[in-house]
Design an enzyme around this catalytic site. Structure first.
Site, PDB file in Angstrom:
ATOM      1  N   ASN A   6       0.839  -1.106   0.053  1.00 37.90           N
ATOM      2  CA  ASN A   6       0.003  -0.021   0.092  1.00 37.90           C
ATOM      3  C   ASN A   6       0.894   1.389  -0.141  1.00 37.90           C
ATOM      4  OD1 ASN A   6      -1.920   2.119   0.317  1.00 37.90           O
ATOM      5  ND2 ASN A   6      -2.546   1.217   2.371  1.00 37.90           N
ATOM      6  N   TRP A   7       1.178   1.834  -1.145  1.00 43.96           N
ATOM      7  CA  TRP A   7       2.099   2.976  -1.256  1.00 43.96           C
ATOM      8  C   TRP A   7       1.325   4.212  -0.561  1.00 43.96           C
ATOM      9  CZ3 TRP A   7       3.741   2.794  -7.099  1.00 43.96           C
ATOM     10  CH2 TRP A   7       4.556   1.975  -7.587  1.00 43.96           C
ATOM     11  N   LYS A   8       0.120   4.284  -0.347  1.00 42.36           N
ATOM     12  CA  LYS A   8      -0.248   5.360   0.319  1.00 42.36           C
ATOM     13  C   LYS A   8      -0.212   6.650  -0.659  1.00 42.36           C
ATOM     14  CE  LYS A   8      -0.207   3.296   4.981  1.00 42.36           C
ATOM     15  NZ  LYS A   8      -0.362   3.357   6.292  1.00 42.36           N
ATOM     16  N   HIS A  91      -9.683   0.900   4.869  1.00 42.27           N
ATOM     17  CA  HIS A  91      -8.494   1.297   5.499  1.00 42.27           C
ATOM     18  C   HIS A  91      -8.652   2.342   6.461  1.00 42.27           C
ATOM     19  CE1 HIS A  91      -4.317   2.574   6.157  1.00 42.27           C
ATOM     20  NE2 HIS A  91      -4.001   1.367   5.837  1.00 42.27           N
ATOM     21  N   GLU A 161      -5.362  -4.668  10.513  1.00 41.52           N
ATOM     22  CA  GLU A 161      -4.701  -3.457  10.724  1.00 41.52           C
ATOM     23  C   GLU A 161      -4.774  -2.690  12.022  1.00 41.52           C
ATOM     24  OE1 GLU A 161      -2.383  -2.543   6.833  1.00 41.52           O
ATOM     25  OE2 GLU A 161      -4.015  -1.146   7.245  1.00 41.52           O
ATOM     26  N   GLY A 167       2.376   2.649  10.736  1.00 35.25           N
ATOM     27  CA  GLY A 167       3.541   3.903  10.398  1.00 35.25           C
ATOM     28  C   GLY A 167       4.437   4.020  11.652  1.00 35.25           C
ATOM     29  N   SER A 209       3.372  -1.639  10.275  1.00 38.02           N
ATOM     30  CA  SER A 209       4.871  -1.571  10.637  1.00 38.02           C
ATOM     31  C   SER A 209       5.388  -2.880  10.323  1.00 38.02           C
ATOM     32  CB  SER A 209       5.186  -1.261  12.093  1.00 38.02           C
ATOM     33  OG  SER A 209       4.576   0.009  12.411  1.00 38.02           O
ATOM     34  N   GLY A 230       2.941  -0.587   4.327  1.00 36.43           N
ATOM     35  CA  GLY A 230       2.635   0.659   3.998  1.00 36.43           C
ATOM     36  C   GLY A 230       4.159   1.142   3.773  1.00 36.43           C
TER      37      GLY A 230
HETATM   38  P1  13P Z   1       2.802   0.768   7.928  1.00 34.72           P
HETATM   39  O1  13P Z   1       3.414  -0.092   7.123  1.00 34.72           O
HETATM   40  O2  13P Z   1       3.605   2.186   7.357  1.00 34.72           O
HETATM   41  O3  13P Z   1       2.666   0.723   9.256  1.00 34.72           O
HETATM   42  O4  13P Z   1       1.277   1.034   7.324  1.00 34.72           O
HETATM   43  C1  13P Z   1       0.500  -0.108   7.128  1.00 34.72           C
HETATM   44  C2  13P Z   1      -0.759   0.136   6.651  1.00 34.72           C
HETATM   45  O5  13P Z   1      -1.560   1.149   6.950  1.00 34.72           O
HETATM   46  C3  13P Z   1      -0.831  -0.694   5.286  1.00 34.72           C
HETATM   47  O6  13P Z   1      -2.071  -0.321   4.893  1.00 34.72           O
END
Ligand code: 13P
Length: 247
Positions: A6-8, A91, A161, A167, A209, A230
């Site tokens: 998930n590149w956000k 999400h 999640e 994060g 994470s 993420g």
């Molecule tokens: P992180 O891997 O940055 O904690 O994010 C997890 C996430 O929200 C994936 O959708």
């Protein structure tokens, strides 16, 4: 094993996006895992249309509408046309921006109607000693699935999640023991919601994470079927080593 990137909004230009896809493709070619990339919506089509590699693509979110006078919306059908095979739905970052359980359920319905494989995200904000977070996760699952036809419920992938673990860094992720317990709980809830004994085949992912340092310990004995990554998925070296760790 299903590994979803998930590149956000970490990736904002096409050269970086193309470089990441190429590196991910190389790492995926040495692995048996199914690797899925969810780019930001404006980049999805440029990366996914005509893609002939083993990689698959996902929308990070889809609209609750099916089209028409809805400026700014990316409908399930438009995401399919842009090359997505999966859609992340519910999400926590979309829930924080206003997606209620009801909206999540509508989005799930649209994804399934268009043939997108939904990755339904659930997870608590915090772990209270009384264990209310379990009821919270149960309610998110029930609210999302109760209006979906029984046969379609089996197509939904669940991503657990916990918001408190998103994060951060590997040391802040959930412990393997707590994860195993939650996966069992989610499968028990799914057994009540899915027809027959189909919940035995339901896929449950973990996100929060996931980094090269914890990828293997998180997946080793927890019963999860994959990870939703993420920040580490937007770094070609880190993501390649996560794929390698899970091969
Ligand atoms: P992180 O891997 O940055 O904690 O994010 C997890 C996430 O929200 C994936 O959708």
């Amino acid at each position: 094993m299903l590994i979803v990137a998930n590149w956000k909004a970490y990736v904002e230009d096409l050269p970086k996006a193309k470089g990441l896809v190429a590196a991910t493709r190389r790492a995926a070619s040495r692995s048996k895992a199914t690797v899925v990339i969810a780019p930001p919506p404006p980049l999805l089509g440029a990366l996914a249309i005509g893609n002939r590699s083993r990689l698959a693509f996902a929308a990070q979110d889809i609209s609750r509408t099916t089209g028409g006078a809805q400026t700014g919306e990316s409908t399930a059908r438009a995401c399919m046309a842009a090359g997505a095979a999966y859609a992340i739905i519910g999400h926590s970052e979309r829930r924080a921006a206003g997606d209620t359980n009801g909206i999540v359920a509508e989005k799930l319905g649209h994804a399934l109607a268009q043939g997108l494989i939904p990755i339904l995200c659930v997870g608590e904000k915090e772990r209270d000693p009384a264990g209310r977070y379990l009821a919270f996760v149960r309610e998110e699952l029930r609210a999302a699935l109760e209006d979906i036809a029984q046969k379609d419920r089996t197509k939904v992938i669940v991503a657990y999640e916990p918001i408190w673990a998103i994060g951060k860094h590997a040391k802040d992720a959930i412990g393997p023991h707590d994860l195993a317990e939650m996966v069992l709980y989610i499968k028990k809830v799914l057994a009540e919601l899915l027809p027959g004994n189909s919940s035995a085949r339901a896929q449950v992912l973990y996100g929060g994470s996931v980094e090269p340092e914890d990828a293997r310990s998180l997946t080793a004995a927890s019963g999860i079927d994959g990870v939703l990554v993420g920040h580490a998925s937007a770094d070609s070296r880190q993501f390649a080593s996560i794929i390698k760790e899970l091969s």
